[in-house]
Design a protein around this motif. Structure first.
Motif: not given
Length: 225
Positions: A148-151, A177-185, A187-192, A213-215
Motif C-alpha cells: 500500500e505504501t511502497t513499490n 497488503f493489510d486491511y481492517p476487518c471487523l469479523s476476522s482480524l 484474515a486481514a493479511h494478504d501476502f503472496g 495488529l492492523h498495519s
C-alpha cells in the motif's frame, strides 16, 4: 523519476496521467509545472458487484499503482485484481427508496489478490504520437515488490536471499497488503507471490506478523544492497 513526479487516477479522470515537473528557482526553492497526458488506462474487469441486505460484494475489482525501475528509468502501471465484501447499513428514512450506506473500512471479507496485469509507459519518439500504456508479460530478471505504501523493483543479480537461503524468483511480483476487518482480524493479511511466468499465486508467510495488529506493510532495501 528523472526529476518528475507521476500521478495517475482511476476515478475523476480515468484516462489521465499527470506529470509534475519539479523546477528549482535561483534560491533552490521548488516550483512546479503540470502536464496531463490523456491516454486510455486499460482496465479490464472494472467492478462486478452485487448487493444484499447488509453488504456489498465486489469481485474482479482492479486497483492501480505506479512503480519505477530506477535502473532502466521506466514507469510501470500495476493493476491488481481483488475480491472483497464491505459491511453496510440500510437507510430507513424512505422505505420506498431504501439505500445501503457502506461503512468505510468495515470489511466482512477483506480484499484478496487474484492476479495482476502490468503495463509500461512508452513514448512514440520517432512518430511523435502520444505516449501509451503497453502491456508487459515478462519482467525478465526483475522482481517487483508492491504494498500500500511502497513499490520497489529489484534485479535478481543483486543477490537477494529469502528465508532458507532460497534466491528470490525472477519474473515475480511479491505483494503485502493489510486491511481492517471487523469479523476476522486474522484474515486481514494478504501476502503472496504472483508468477508472471505461469500466473500462479503462492501465499507468503511472513514471520513475526501480529494477527491482531492492523498495519501498513513496507518493503525496504537494506543499505548493503
Amino acid at each position: 523519476m528523472g526529476g518528475k513526479l507521476y500521478a495517475a487516477t482511476d476515478e475523476d479522470e480515468p484516462e489521465v496521467l499527470t506529470v509534475f515537473y519539479i523546477i528549482p528557482d535561483a534560491d533552490g526553492h521548488p516550483s512546479y509545472r503540470a502536464q496531463k497526458l490523456v491516454m486510455p488506462i486499460p482496465f479490464m474487469f472494472y467492478n462486478i458487484w452485487r448487493m444484499d441486505d447488509s453488504a456489498l460484494h465486489v469481485t474482479d475489482f482492479e486497483d492501480m499503482q505506479l512503480a519505477t525501475d530506477s535502473t532502466s528509468r521506466e514507469l510501470f502501471m500495476i493493476l491488481r485484481r481483488t475480491n472483497f465484501s464491505l459491511m453496510g447499513e440500510e437507510d430507513d428514512e424512505d422505505d420506498e427508496d431504501e439505500e445501503l450506506h457502506l461503512l468505510d473500512g468495515s470489511y466482512i471479507n477483506p480484499p484478496k489478490t487474484k492476479g495482476f496485469r502490468v503495463f509500461k509507459l512508452e513514448h512514440d519518439i520517432h512518430g511523435g504520437g502520444p505516449p501509451r500504456w503497453v502491456q508487459v508479460f515478462n519482467l525478465g530478471d526483475r522482481i517487483l515488490f508492491i504494498s500500500e505504501t511502497t513499490n520497489i523493483f529489484m534485479h535478481r543479480y543483486s543477490g537477494c536471499i529469502l528465508n532458507n537461503d532460497k534466491t528470490l524468483g525472477r519474473n515475480c511480483i511479491y505483494f503485502a497488503f493489510d486491511y481492517p476487518c471487523l469479523s476476522s482480524l486474522s484474515a486481514a493479511h494478504d501476502f503472496g507471490v504472483f508468477s508472471m511466468t505461469n500466473g500462479s499465486l503462492t501465499p507468503l508467510s511472513l514471520s513475526n506478523t501480529p494477527a491482531l495488529l492492523h498495519s501498513r506493510p513496507i518493503w525496504f532495501t537494506p543499505s548493503l544492497w
